[in-house]
Design a protein around this motif. Structure first.
Motif: not given
Length: 313
Positions: A74-75, A255-258, A265-266
């Motif tokens: 995310a960072l 779950e985010p990030g796909y 993101t943060l």
């Protein structure tokens, strides 16, 4: 004048000053100082929102930096948005502003066409882009395949998801276009005429006349763009949900990030940890990291402002 009278006069002056400053002081305490102190306090606590907080020391910080698998992706994604997306948005907005100021006819039509996408709601715009860039049924890939160009996976490919988000943000660059147009039209024409009489080329006029005059607007666009990129939440989350095809119903957690944490993101971590996993301590750690990065970027940009102003020297 006696010392008592002088002290009384100073006291009245101090009270009058405090009265005038009270709206700002109240707002600062309520909306900045108290939330900041509370966030720092809870970052050292184990708190789930139901039971009273208990002291946990640096366990939350250790967990986020060493054990939480989503923090570093995310960072990196957030920094990518700050460096790449903000830079391209500023350049693209400035380029469109320059182009429209040079057009002789139809300026209002072009200005409207470029500004309208900015008014689209973020969720609707992201869903539309996810549909257009769908690797299987999207019209963009269909056109690319017909022309013989390899079709990317866009939001379904980890290596193309961030470029797809960048295209989305560039599509809605109308706000910067309007700001830069106003700044460009405010540049004194006498300076252009003087530079042209001295034999300056178009690039030299842009470098030595345009840039120094609009440098405060460029700095404003960069600083506000960095802050907005650090707060980016809606577009990556919606794009990941639409691309994944997951239908989130009652009792389910997405779950985010796909795909593969590439749109994470943060700000998404702050929500996921605090309001989905009820780990408020870890969420506060991520929030403090986000705040520290925002302040660091802003401080660096403000210190570099002088270099931008002197770009034409």
């Amino acid at each position: 004048m006696s010392s008592n009278t002088l002290r009384s006069k100073r006291r009245r002056s101090a009270l009058r000053t405090a009265a005038f400053m009270s709206p700002w002081l109240i707002g600062f305490v309520v909306f900045f100082a108290y939330p900041m102190i509370s966030t720092l306090y809870f970052s050292f606590m184990h708190y789930d929102g139901f039971k009273p907080p208990t002291w946990s020391g640096t366990k939350n910080w250790t967990y986020v930096f060493e054990s939480y698998p989503y923090f570093w992706p995310a960072l990196r994604n957030t920094l990518w948005l700050v460096v790449i997306t903000v830079t391209l948005r500023v350049l693209f907005g400035l380029g469109i502003g320059l182009l429209i100021t040079k057009i002789r006819t139809g300026t209002g039509v072009f200005r409207t066409l470029f500004y309208l996408p900015y008014l689209a709601p973020p969720v609707a715009a992201t869903m539309a882009f996810a549909f257009l860039l769908n690797p299987g049924t999207g019209p963009v890939n269909s056109i690319l395949e017909k022309t013989g160009i390899p079709a990317p996976g866009w939001f379904n490919d980890p290596s193309w998801s961030k470029p797809a988000l960048t295209l989305l943000f560039l599509w809605g660059v109308g706000d910067l276009m309007v700001i830069f147009m106003a700044a460009l039209l405010d540049v004194p024409k006498e300076q252009y005429e003087a530079a042209e009489l001295d034999g300056a080329s178009a690039w030299q006029r842009f470098r030595f006349v345009t840039i120094p005059n609009i440098s405060p607007i460029i700095m404003f666009a960069v600083v506000t763009g960095v802050i907005a990129a650090m707060q980016c939440y809606t577009q990556p989350l919606v794009a990941g949900k639409v691309a994944s095809g997951v239908i989130q119903g009652a009792g389910t957690m997405f779950e985010p990030g796909y795909p593969d944490k590439s749109t994470l993101t943060l700000p998404q971590l702050v929500y996921n940890l605090g309001f989905q996993r009820f780990d408020y301590g870890s969420a506060c750690v991520v929030a403090l990291v986000l705040f520290a990065l925002s302040m660091a970027f802003t401080a660096i940009l403000m210190r570099r402002r002088g270099g931008l102003i002197q770009a034409g020297d």
